[in-house]
Design a protein around this motif. Structure first.
Motif, mmCIF file in Angstrom:
data_model
loop_
_atom_site.group_PDB
_atom_site.id
_atom_site.type_symbol
_atom_site.label_atom_id
_atom_site.label_comp_id
_atom_site.label_asym_id
_atom_site.label_seq_id
_atom_site.Cartn_x
_atom_site.Cartn_y
_atom_site.Cartn_z
ATOM 1 N N GLY A 144 -58.308 10.729 -63.632
ATOM 2 C CA GLY A 144 -58.686 12.040 -63.080
ATOM 3 C C GLY A 144 -59.817 12.705 -63.839
ATOM 4 O O GLY A 144 -60.731 13.288 -63.260
ATOM 5 N N VAL A 145 -59.764 12.650 -65.161
ATOM 6 C CA VAL A 145 -60.845 13.206 -65.971
ATOM 7 C C VAL A 145 -61.803 12.084 -66.363
ATOM 8 O O VAL A 145 -63.027 12.221 -66.310
ATOM 9 C CB VAL A 145 -60.281 13.867 -67.257
ATOM 10 N N GLY A 146 -61.210 10.963 -66.720
ATOM 11 C CA GLY A 146 -61.982 9.860 -67.276
ATOM 12 C C GLY A 146 -63.067 9.323 -66.360
ATOM 13 O O GLY A 146 -64.220 9.190 -66.785
ATOM 14 N N PHE A 161 -58.813 14.154 -53.566
ATOM 15 C CA PHE A 161 -60.131 14.776 -53.745
ATOM 16 C C PHE A 161 -59.999 16.098 -54.486
ATOM 17 O O PHE A 161 -60.785 16.415 -55.369
ATOM 18 C CB PHE A 161 -60.806 15.015 -52.393
ATOM 19 N N LEU A 162 -58.961 16.869 -54.104
ATOM 20 C CA LEU A 162 -58.760 18.158 -54.776
ATOM 21 C C LEU A 162 -58.450 17.917 -56.255
ATOM 22 O O LEU A 162 -58.993 18.581 -57.144
ATOM 23 C CB LEU A 162 -57.619 18.919 -54.092
ATOM 24 N N TRP A 163 -57.595 16.942 -56.485
ATOM 25 C CA TRP A 163 -57.189 16.618 -57.861
ATOM 26 C C TRP A 163 -58.405 16.220 -58.711
ATOM 27 O O TRP A 163 -58.621 16.735 -59.810
ATOM 28 C CB TRP A 163 -56.172 15.475 -57.814
ATOM 29 N N MET A 164 -59.192 15.307 -58.159
ATOM 30 C CA MET A 164 -60.353 14.812 -58.900
ATOM 31 C C MET A 164 -61.360 15.938 -59.128
ATOM 32 O O MET A 164 -61.990 16.024 -60.179
ATOM 33 C CB MET A 164 -61.031 13.672 -58.132
ATOM 34 N N SER A 165 -61.522 16.802 -58.111
ATOM 35 C CA SER A 165 -62.471 17.912 -58.257
ATOM 36 C C SER A 165 -62.019 18.860 -59.352
ATOM 37 O O SER A 165 -62.831 19.355 -60.131
ATOM 38 C CB SER A 165 -62.599 18.705 -56.952
#
Lengths: 528, 287
Positions: free
Chosen positions: A111-113, A361-365
């Motif tokens: 997710g962050v990486g 998409f929301l999570w990754m954003s």
């Protein structure tokens, strides 16, 4: 299929024994040969990504096209489980299970990486660290976790569910080849297909478990200063396996569903907290823009092969993901098939593709965006740490925001519980295949498979060879992709036959009824 | 008045007898002025034997059907003052034909048979509900009671609910019949998975009661009772059906329009769901 049965076990011997033997042999070989074995697979993987990347790109796009076709055509009206079947689980429970099984771990891990790595490295001849790089970083992350990925699961999932619930075949991978192979699926070819599925699923799960405890362990080390050693990681595997066993013993409805729902709720809390604690408006803005950029570029991105750029960035990313999703698909697809009885094919595709994609998409954003914000707007460098060890990316990013201890703690719990749900749903799937497609095999057997997963992961962690096995799983993506292409023909044939039969039955019924009415009427008038 | 001019779809099956008797009851009760009976000949290839018979008889199929229906109608409507018209059409889609004719003749309602026991000839009720601008009355073959004494009206407090209550009130006064409203509330769980169910249901119920009070205060409907039920277990359509059965209702009136999806009470699709359940009582879908 004849099964061998007693109080504790109900197995289909031609699948159970070969699968068990291959697993033991493979692990033994990996441990004995060590490094050279890993090199063989790394070479193979590199050969595949270089020479067969185009094929994987093509296959994944084909799945997406097929998924769209199934949802918008008449096929969408077919209900899994027959005309009168009712959904077994509530919509929320269903989404939670789809989500937990399919993506859970990846979200926490990457997710962050992943956005940070694309942002801070040279992706296909672009300058790292710029606004353009940020936009592209999110674009590529969305590609890897978006509709293409879910289409792979969805198409195989719908095939499994259709042949199991509508055609009365056992819920195992062999059944999807029925329209092409006929009764031969009950013979050695079928046994071989199921054995491959069991081995691929178990190795996939065991390697994720083995590599994933690394993230939990480094998170705990960061938070509480616990030792980040192999011994501690083995202890974590034991704990996760224990929890998964409890969940698996309780069954799908009480154990797996409850845990998945809990997971989903926890994930939503984590997401909302990050949204509030992070740069809220910036993150919301980025979500809207990222989704727009993704849909605008979806076809071009999906078909990217870097041919004129002459670069090889996607070998380590896009092609790796496509092979990974495909290798992982027997497990996820069988699980989503198992929980999707009673949904129409249209509902199935909307549920399996659109909702998880948008949530991802929301999570990754939110998580990736929070990282990018730090670098791009605040000048705080976190990408060096991320590039050095991607498993700490989440914690490094959280450290720069308020409530970092609480959030990191939540993150660790979430990674752990996602592992538990992957492990328990995986055990259910393997259990079902080795029982010849039975949905409720004896409890002892489920415990056996949950333990085997943990044991394989722990053994490889102690003896080395996790990377070898993971590379082997990915290498299996290519032959599996070819099997899946054959399956698509089989599936399209089966579904078209079903639609034709449905329409014909309805029309014939109406037509015969109407003709007999008219015949009676004309005969009656003749006598008057 | 709702049933001043009506169009009735006949399909030449045993269902027609049930429908004709129910329509006669409507005509008497609501002083209907004009009834059109419509049959649509589907353009299937008829067996050759039929063509030969038609040549032998020397009349086209259309005429034979008209004569047959006229006899049937006459035998049941002889005691009525009105003179029904019989129309026989040709097309592939009965749903389109019915709604087109209804539109052209400007009827108030389309009456359709709903088959539970008899085999169908392929009229899609949900297609008619989608296409039409008229109200639709669905009369099941199990409707054993040609009377209206107890009617139930599901409402969702949208602007359409006012019209619905008005229509229901008119029917109840004319019949005369008891009338009771029902509101089924449902928490849209997918949007709010975190709200504790108990508390949310109480606040949904309170909101519903307030909305209902506002609605009846603004109309002259003060005596109408409304029951509030949770649709959690069965879903909205089946909760309405269970309530209607429990109340021994013999007529159900609901709207073909509703609020948007977020209220969870989406009458548009609820109407279709209701039309697909097996019923023993007529259902009026008010446009």
């Amino acid at each position: 299929m004849s099964n061998k049965k007693n109080k504790y076990f109900d197995i289909h011997p031609p699948v159970f024994y070969p699968a068990s033997i291959i697993i033991v042999l493979f692990i033994a070989l990996t441990l004995i040969i060590g490094k050279p074995m890993e090199e063989v697979f790394v070479n193979l993987q590199s050969q595949i990504t270089t020479n067969a990347g185009w094929l994987l790109v093509l296959v994944v796009n084909m799945f997406l096209a097929l998924a769209v076709y199934f949802s918008v055509s008449k096929i969408g009206k077919i209900r899994l489980g027959g005309k009168d079947a009712e959904p077994e689980f509530s919509t929320f429970g269903w989404f939670s299970m789809l989500f937990s099984a399919g993506l859970g771990i990846g979200l926490l891990f990457f997710g962050v990486g992943e956005p940070m790595m694309h942002f801070s490295n040279d992706v296909i001849n672009e300058t790292p660290g710029t606004a353009e790089a940020a936009k592209n970083a999110m674009k590529y992350t969305f590609l890897h976790y978006g509709l293409h990925a879910w289409a792979v699961y969805a198409v195989l999932g719908v095939a499994l569910a259709f042949f199991a619930f509508n055609k009365g075949l056992p819920l195992t991978l062999r059944s999807v080849f029925y329209p092409l192979l006929g009764n031969k699926v009950n013979g050695w070819i079928g046994n071989m297909i199921d054995t491959i599925a069991v081995v691929a699923t178990l190795f996939g799960l065991a390697t994720s478990l083995g590599l994933g405890v690394g993230q939990v362990s480094s998170g705990l080390n960061y938070l509480f200063g616990t030792a980040d050693t192999v011994g501690f990681q083995v202890f974590l595997i034991a704990a996760i396996t224990g929890a998964a066993t409890i969940s698996v013993v309780m069954g799908l409805d009480k154990g797996v569903r409850v845990l998945s729902e809990l997971n989903m709720r926890l994930a939503i809390v984590f997401l909302v907290l990050m949204l509030i604690l992070g740069p809220t408006v910036y993150l919301l803005d980025s979500f809207i823009q990222n989704v727009g950029v993704y849909f605008q570029n979806m076809i071009e991105l999906g078909a990217l092969t870097e041919v004129y750029q002459g670069t090889a960035w996607q070998h380590d990313w896009t092609i790796f993901y496509w092979a990974w999703w495909i290798a992982w698909s027997p497990f996820v697809a069988m699980f989503i098939a198992r929980v999707s009885k009673g949904r129409t094919i249209r509902e199935f595709f909307l549920g399996v593709m659109l909702v998880p994609s948008l949530l991802t998409f929301l999570w990754m954003s939110v998580f990736g965006g929070s990282g990018i914000y730090l670098e791009l707007q605040q000048g705080i460098n976190i990408s060096d740490a991320v590039n050095e060890n991607i498993s700490t990316a989440l914690f490094v990013m959280l450290e720069e925001y308020p409530w970092s201890t609480l959030m990191s703690f939540l993150g660790i719990i979430l990674v752990t519980s996602f592992f538990v749900t992957s492990s328990d749903s995986g055990s259910l799937v393997i259990d079902s295949i080795t029982a010849g497609g039975k949905l409720d095999a004896p409890v002892a057997q489920r415990i056996f498979w949950a333990f085997v997963e943990g044991a394989v992961a722990a053994t490889l962690l102690l003896g080395g060879g996790l990377n070898a096995l993971q590379t082997a799983s990915i290498v299996s993506g290519l032959p599996f992709a070819i099997i899946l292409i054959i399956m698509c023909f089989s599936l399209v044939k089966g579904l078209h036959e079903e639609v034709r039969a449905m329409e014909k039955a309805e029309k014939v019924k109406e037509r015969t009824a109407y003709q007999s009415i008219i015949t009676d009427l004309v005969n009656e008038r003749k006598t008057k | 008045m709702l049933f001043k001019q009506i169009l009735v779809a006949l399909d030449l099956t045993e269902m027609d007898d049930f429908l004709l008797r129910y329509v006669l009851f409507l005509v008497k009760k609501f002083k209907t002025e004009k009834v059109y009976f419509v049959h649509n000949i589907k353009r299937y290839d008829l067996p050759e034997a039929i063509d030969e018979l038609l040549i032998e008889i020397g009349k086209p199929l259309e005429q034979l059907i008209t004569e047959s229906l006229a006899e049937k109608v006459e035998s049941i409507f002889s005691e009525s003052d009105i003179k029904p018209s019989i129309l026989v059409k040709h097309s592939d889609s009965t749903a389109h034909t019915l709604t087109d004719v209804a539109e052209k003749l400007k009827v108030d309602a389309i009456v359709l048979g709903k088959k539970n026991a008899f085999k169908g000839t392929g009229l899609q009720v949900d297609k008619v509900l989608q296409l039409t601008n008229q109200s639709v009355l669905l009369v099941p073959d199990w409707a054993f009671n040609n009377n209206i004494t107890n009617l139930v009206v599901p409402i969702d407090f949208s602007t359409h609910s006012k019209k619905l209550l008005n229509v229901a009130q008119n029917i109840a006064n004319t019949a005369p019949a008891n009338m009771g409203a029902i509101h089924v509330y449902e928490l849209p769980r997918w949007f709010f998975p975190y709200i504790p169910e108990g508390k949310a249901n109480i606040s949904l119920l309170k909101d519903a009661e307030k909305s209902y009070q506002k609605l009846v205060d603004s109309r002259d409907l003060k005596g109408t009772k409304c029951v509030f039920l949770s649709g959690k277990d069965k879903g909205v359509a089946k909760t309405i059906q269970a309530y209607a059965i429990k109340q021994k209702a013999d007529f159900l009136i609901l709207g073909l329009k509703g609020k948007n999806q977020f209220t969870g009470f989406q009458l548009g699709s609820i109407a279709v769901k209701i039309s697909q359940l097996d019923w023993q009582i007529p259902i009026l879908f008010v446009r």
